[in-house]
Design a protein around this motif. Structure first.
Motif, PDB file in Angstrom:
ATOM      1  N   LYS A  20      63.307  31.375   4.562  1.00  0.00           N
ATOM      2  CA  LYS A  20      62.182  31.818   3.739  1.00  0.00           C
ATOM      3  C   LYS A  20      62.167  33.334   3.570  1.00  0.00           C
ATOM      4  N   CYS A  21      63.022  34.029   4.289  1.00  0.00           N
ATOM      5  CA  CYS A  21      63.043  35.489   4.274  1.00  0.00           C
ATOM      6  C   CYS A  21      64.376  36.019   3.739  1.00  0.00           C
ATOM      7  N   VAL A  22      64.862  35.392   2.699  1.00  0.00           N
ATOM      8  CA  VAL A  22      66.166  35.753   2.151  1.00  0.00           C
ATOM      9  C   VAL A  22      66.147  37.144   1.525  1.00  0.00           C
ATOM     10  N   ARG A  23      65.114  37.463   0.782  1.00  0.00           N
ATOM     11  CA  ARG A  23      65.064  38.766   0.091  1.00  0.00           C
ATOM     12  C   ARG A  23      65.152  39.936   1.079  1.00  0.00           C
ATOM     13  N   GLN A  42      73.088  60.008  10.197  1.00  0.00           N
ATOM     14  CA  GLN A  42      71.782  60.310   9.634  1.00  0.00           C
ATOM     15  C   GLN A  42      71.186  59.128   8.875  1.00  0.00           C
ATOM     16  N   LYS A  43      72.045  58.283   8.332  1.00  0.00           N
ATOM     17  CA  LYS A  43      71.556  57.148   7.546  1.00  0.00           C
ATOM     18  C   LYS A  43      71.379  55.935   8.457  1.00  0.00           C
ATOM     19  N   HIS A  44      70.357  55.145   8.152  1.00  0.00           N
ATOM     20  CA  HIS A  44      70.097  53.954   8.952  1.00  0.00           C
ATOM     21  C   HIS A  44      69.361  52.914   8.103  1.00  0.00           C
ATOM     22  N   CYS A  45      69.264  51.730   8.615  1.00  0.00           N
ATOM     23  CA  CYS A  45      68.599  50.626   7.908  1.00  0.00           C
ATOM     24  C   CYS A  45      67.453  50.065   8.737  1.00  0.00           C
ATOM     25  N   TYR A  49      65.563  46.402   8.451  1.00  0.00           N
ATOM     26  CA  TYR A  49      65.662  45.514   9.610  1.00  0.00           C
ATOM     27  C   TYR A  49      64.273  45.036  10.035  1.00  0.00           C
ATOM     28  N   PHE A  50      63.331  45.961  10.149  1.00  0.00           N
ATOM     29  CA  PHE A  50      61.977  45.592  10.552  1.00  0.00           C
ATOM     30  C   PHE A  50      61.261  44.780   9.480  1.00  0.00           C
ATOM     31  N   ASP A  51      61.546  45.043   8.205  1.00  0.00           N
ATOM     32  CA  ASP A  51      60.968  44.232   7.128  1.00  0.00           C
ATOM     33  C   ASP A  51      61.401  42.777   7.247  1.00  0.00           C
ATOM     34  N   TYR A  52      62.671  42.577   7.561  1.00  0.00           N
ATOM     35  CA  TYR A  52      63.197  41.215   7.726  1.00  0.00           C
ATOM     36  C   TYR A  52      62.507  40.502   8.884  1.00  0.00           C
ATOM     37  N   TRP A  53      62.448  41.150  10.027  1.00  0.00           N
ATOM     38  CA  TRP A  53      61.838  40.493  11.190  1.00  0.00           C
ATOM     39  C   TRP A  53      60.322  40.349  11.049  1.00  0.00           C
TER      40      TRP A  53
END
Length: 69
Positions: A20-23, A42-45, A49-53
Motif C-alpha cells: 500500500k506504500c508503493v509511491r 552530503q546527499k542522503h535520502c 526513508y522516513f516517509d516510507y516507514w
C-alpha cells in the motif's frame, strides 16, 4: 502451547501494508539511485526513508493494537 515462541504481529502486518506504500518506496529508491555516485557524503535520502516507514506504520497501527494482549 506455552513453549511456543510468540509471533511478532507487527512484522506480519508490515508485510501486508508494504504494497500500500508503493509511491513512497519508489521515491526512496529513486533517491538512492540519484545519490549513488556521491562521494562527499552530503546527499542522503533520510526524508524519503522516513516517509516510507511513516506510510507503513500508519497502515499497521490500527490493526496492531487490536492484536495486542
Amino acid at each position: 502451547m506455552a513453549d511456543e515462541e510468540p509471533v511478532d504481529q507487527k512484522r506480519l502486518l508490515e508485510e501486508s501494508c508494504k504494497p500500500k506504500c508503493v509511491r513512497p518506496l519508489l521515491e526512496y529508491q529513486a533517491c538512492i539511485k540519484r545519490i549513488q555516485g556521491d562521494d562527499s557524503g552530503q546527499k542522503h535520502c533520510t526524508g524519503q526513508y522516513f516517509d516510507y516507514w511513516y506510510c507503513v506504520d500508519k497502515c499497521v497501527a490500527p490493526k496492531l493494537f487490536t492484536k495486542l494482549k
